[in-house]
Scaffold this motif. Structure first.
Motif, PDB file in Angstrom:
ATOM      1  N   ARG A 117     -16.045   1.949   7.767  1.00  0.00           N
ATOM      2  CA  ARG A 117     -15.139   0.886   7.981  1.00  0.00           C
ATOM      3  C   ARG A 117     -15.983  -0.393   7.582  1.00  0.00           C
ATOM      4  NH1 ARG A 117     -14.881   2.141  13.953  1.00  0.00           N
ATOM      5  NH2 ARG A 117     -14.427  -0.323  13.949  1.00  0.00           N
ATOM      6  N   ILE A 158      -9.221  -3.684  -0.178  1.00  0.00           N
ATOM      7  CA  ILE A 158     -10.411  -3.071   0.854  1.00  0.00           C
ATOM      8  C   ILE A 158      -9.488  -3.067   2.163  1.00  0.00           C
ATOM      9  CG2 ILE A 158     -11.151  -5.511   1.386  1.00  0.00           C
ATOM     10  CD1 ILE A 158     -13.862  -4.317   0.999  1.00  0.00           C
ATOM     11  N   LYS A 159      -8.858  -3.867   2.490  1.00  0.00           N
ATOM     12  CA  LYS A 159      -7.954  -3.761   3.699  1.00  0.00           C
ATOM     13  C   LYS A 159      -7.370  -2.320   3.844  1.00  0.00           C
ATOM     14  CE  LYS A 159      -3.923  -5.271   6.064  1.00  0.00           C
ATOM     15  NZ  LYS A 159      -2.801  -6.246   5.945  1.00  0.00           N
ATOM     16  N   ILE A 177      -9.750   0.620   4.493  1.00  0.00           N
ATOM     17  CA  ILE A 177     -10.442   0.373   5.889  1.00  0.00           C
ATOM     18  C   ILE A 177      -9.183   0.921   6.792  1.00  0.00           C
ATOM     19  CG2 ILE A 177     -11.149  -1.159   7.705  1.00  0.00           C
ATOM     20  CD1 ILE A 177     -11.967  -3.005   5.503  1.00  0.00           C
ATOM     21  N   ARG A 178      -8.027   0.708   6.484  1.00  0.00           N
ATOM     22  CA  ARG A 178      -6.952   1.086   7.225  1.00  0.00           C
ATOM     23  C   ARG A 178      -6.869   2.610   7.278  1.00  0.00           C
ATOM     24  NH1 ARG A 178      -1.240  -0.356   9.207  1.00  0.00           N
ATOM     25  NH2 ARG A 178      -1.166   1.323  10.472  1.00  0.00           N
ATOM     26  N   LEU A 224      -9.326   3.906   9.637  1.00  0.00           N
ATOM     27  CA  LEU A 224      -8.975   3.466  10.979  1.00  0.00           C
ATOM     28  C   LEU A 224      -7.932   4.583  11.591  1.00  0.00           C
ATOM     29  CD1 LEU A 224      -8.658  -0.268  11.163  1.00  0.00           C
ATOM     30  CD2 LEU A 224     -10.218   1.121  12.506  1.00  0.00           C
ATOM     31  N   LEU A 255      -3.710  -1.536  14.584  1.00  0.00           N
ATOM     32  CA  LEU A 255      -4.665  -1.046  13.328  1.00  0.00           C
ATOM     33  C   LEU A 255      -4.705  -2.064  12.257  1.00  0.00           C
ATOM     34  CD1 LEU A 255      -4.892   2.829  13.244  1.00  0.00           C
ATOM     35  CD2 LEU A 255      -6.301   1.202  14.385  1.00  0.00           C
ATOM     36  N   ALA A 275      -7.650  -3.661  10.380  1.00  0.00           N
ATOM     37  CA  ALA A 275      -8.261  -3.616   9.110  1.00  0.00           C
ATOM     38  C   ALA A 275      -8.342  -4.878   8.425  1.00  0.00           C
ATOM     39  CB  ALA A 275      -7.239  -2.815   8.413  1.00  0.00           C
ATOM     40  N   ALA A 288     -11.618  -6.469   6.545  1.00  0.00           N
ATOM     41  CA  ALA A 288     -11.694  -6.906   5.292  1.00  0.00           C
ATOM     42  C   ALA A 288     -12.241  -8.303   5.340  1.00  0.00           C
ATOM     43  CB  ALA A 288     -10.261  -6.871   4.749  1.00  0.00           C
TER      44      ALA A 288
END
Ligand SMILES: [Zn+2]
Lengths: 210, 211
Positions: free
Chosen positions: A99, A191-192, A195-196, A199, B37, B41, B45
């Motif tokens: 993450r 990138i979000k 990461i999502r 998660l 979430l 995220a 970022a």
């Protein structure tokens, strides 16, 4: 000392590391990872002081530059650098390479510490999402995130100087939310999403252990 | 649970990640991230971007003994700090402000209650408890107001807001949030200025009642 074991064989290395009994496997697959991530995992999983010293050499001069940019004197800046690096050591179990890049994680610690020192207040922080220690570390996710961070680095380098300086100001905490425009010029979308995914996986794992 | 549809606007999230959001807003943002979430995220970022800035900053040479003195401290135990977990409808950041205890509610009349979490020059944060069908007293404010639903839902001219939804109202919005039918609506609200109520309590009494 797992970190020192750099001469691992390249032949039958598993593409995705197995369950981390003793949390060792992720470092085994780590030759594709950046040095910083490798060092940080050695600190987290093996309490490796040599790896910590390497992280210190990389981050401390940058942290000092960062903190001086935010208005601290040299002496005070070094005190904060030391506290930030000690927090890196003490809270290493909270580092999740799926993450966050090491630099992203250190950045947050530095900002928290600066707020603590300069504003005499504790920044409210989100609930920590604890990692399941039994879960498989996902090397492909870690590597994918590193690639995204690399792209971010390139994007920042390619910006015009005045644009780049606006972004620096924003992340140094010099701009208010009114001053931060919706278009920062940095492509954070991919990138979000990356990461999502991590998660979602984490939440799924946490549900399973409950 | 229905999905969250009203999220944190990106400039607020960026300012929060950079540590430059007034404390009452930061509390609401941290609470929303604890529930969402999608925004977690986005927050991560922004931290990645902050990390890239940190990597590229001009380095400053260190005093020669800083490294050795830091390494010498590694074996010292870390100072213990309590961590607060979610309790009932209150996520960790709210429980932290409450120091792990249940909120102390004060009646505002007609079943509406509030519990002030913080109040100072940087603004105020409070919990609101609104029975079904009841309106939060019509109010306007000097700056930005953030309202995050923790239980139940409310509706106003801007739409319907359920658990996890965040309403962002600037000073032009004179809204009348009304709790929907069902469970009482509990939310956390933050402003960067003392609230100016148009009804219920005469303005001159405000300092007394801290609302
Ligand atoms: Zn959200």
């Amino acid at each position: 000392m797992l970190y020192a074991n750099t001469d691992i064989d390249t032949v039958d290395r598993p593409p995705i590391p197995g369950p981390r009994k003793g949390k060792a496997q992720v470092t085994k697959a780590s030759q594709d990872l950046s040095q910083q991530t490798t060092w940080m995992l050695a600190v987290r999983d093996a309490r490796d002081q040599a790896a910590f010293a390497a992280l210190f050499d990389y981050f401390a001069p940058r942290l000092k530059g960062f903190i001086i940019r935010s208005g601290a004197g040299a002496g005070q800046a070094e005190e904060i650098v030391q506290e930030v690096m000690l927090t890196v050591w003490r809270k290493s179990d909270q580092f999740d390479p799926a993450r966050a890049q090491v630099s992203a994680w250190v950045y947050q610690i530095a900002r928290n510490k600066q707020i603590d020192v300069f504003r005499k207040e504790q920044r409210p922080l989100p609930e920590a999402l604890t990692q399941d220690p039994e879960a498989d570390p996902d090397a492909s996710q870690i590597i994918a995130l590193e690639q995204e961070a690399g792209k971010l680095r390139q994007a920042l380098a390619l910006l015009k100087p005045d644009q780049r300086s606006v972004i620096e100001q924003a992340y140094l905490g010099e701009l208010s939310h009114q001053e931060i425009s919706t278009q920062t010029g940095l492509p954070l979308g991919t990138i979000k999403s990356r990461i999502r995914l991590a998660l979602e996986k984490l939440r799924h794992e946490l549900k399973e252990i409950r | 649970m229905t999905a969250i549809t009203h999220h944190i606007p990106d400039p607020l999230l960026a300012a929060y990640a950079a540590g430059n959001l007034p404390a009452p807003y930061a509390l609401v943002v941290a609470t929303h991230i604890s529930m969402c979430l999608e925004c977690r995220a986005a927050f991560d970022a922004h931290q990645a971007a902050g990390g890239v800035v940190l990597e590229n900053i001009d380095q400053e040479p260190l005093s020669s003994d800083l490294k050795s003195s830091t390494l010498a401290l590694l074996d010292r135990p870390a100072p213990a700090k309590p961590t607060y977990k979610r309790s009932g409808v209150f996520p960790g950041p709210v429980m932290e402000v409450l120091k792990g205890k249940p909120p102390k509610w004060k009646s505002l009349g007609l079943g509406v209650r509030q519990s002030i979490l913080s109040s100072g020059p940087a603004g105020s944060a409070r919990l609101l408890y609104i029975p079904p069908g009841q309106a939060v007293p019509d109010h306007s404010h000097n700056g930005l107001e953030l309202t995050l639903v923790l239980q139940g839902s409310f509706s106003d001219s801007e739409g319907r807001f359920g658990v996890g939804d965040l309403e962002v109202a600037d000073q032009d919005v004179e809204h009348t949030p009304t709790a929907d039918e069902g469970a009482p609506c509990i939310c956390i609200a933050a402003t960067d200025a003392p609230l100016r109520f148009n009804s219920f309590v005469p303005r001159m009494l405000q300092p007394l009642f801290r609302i």
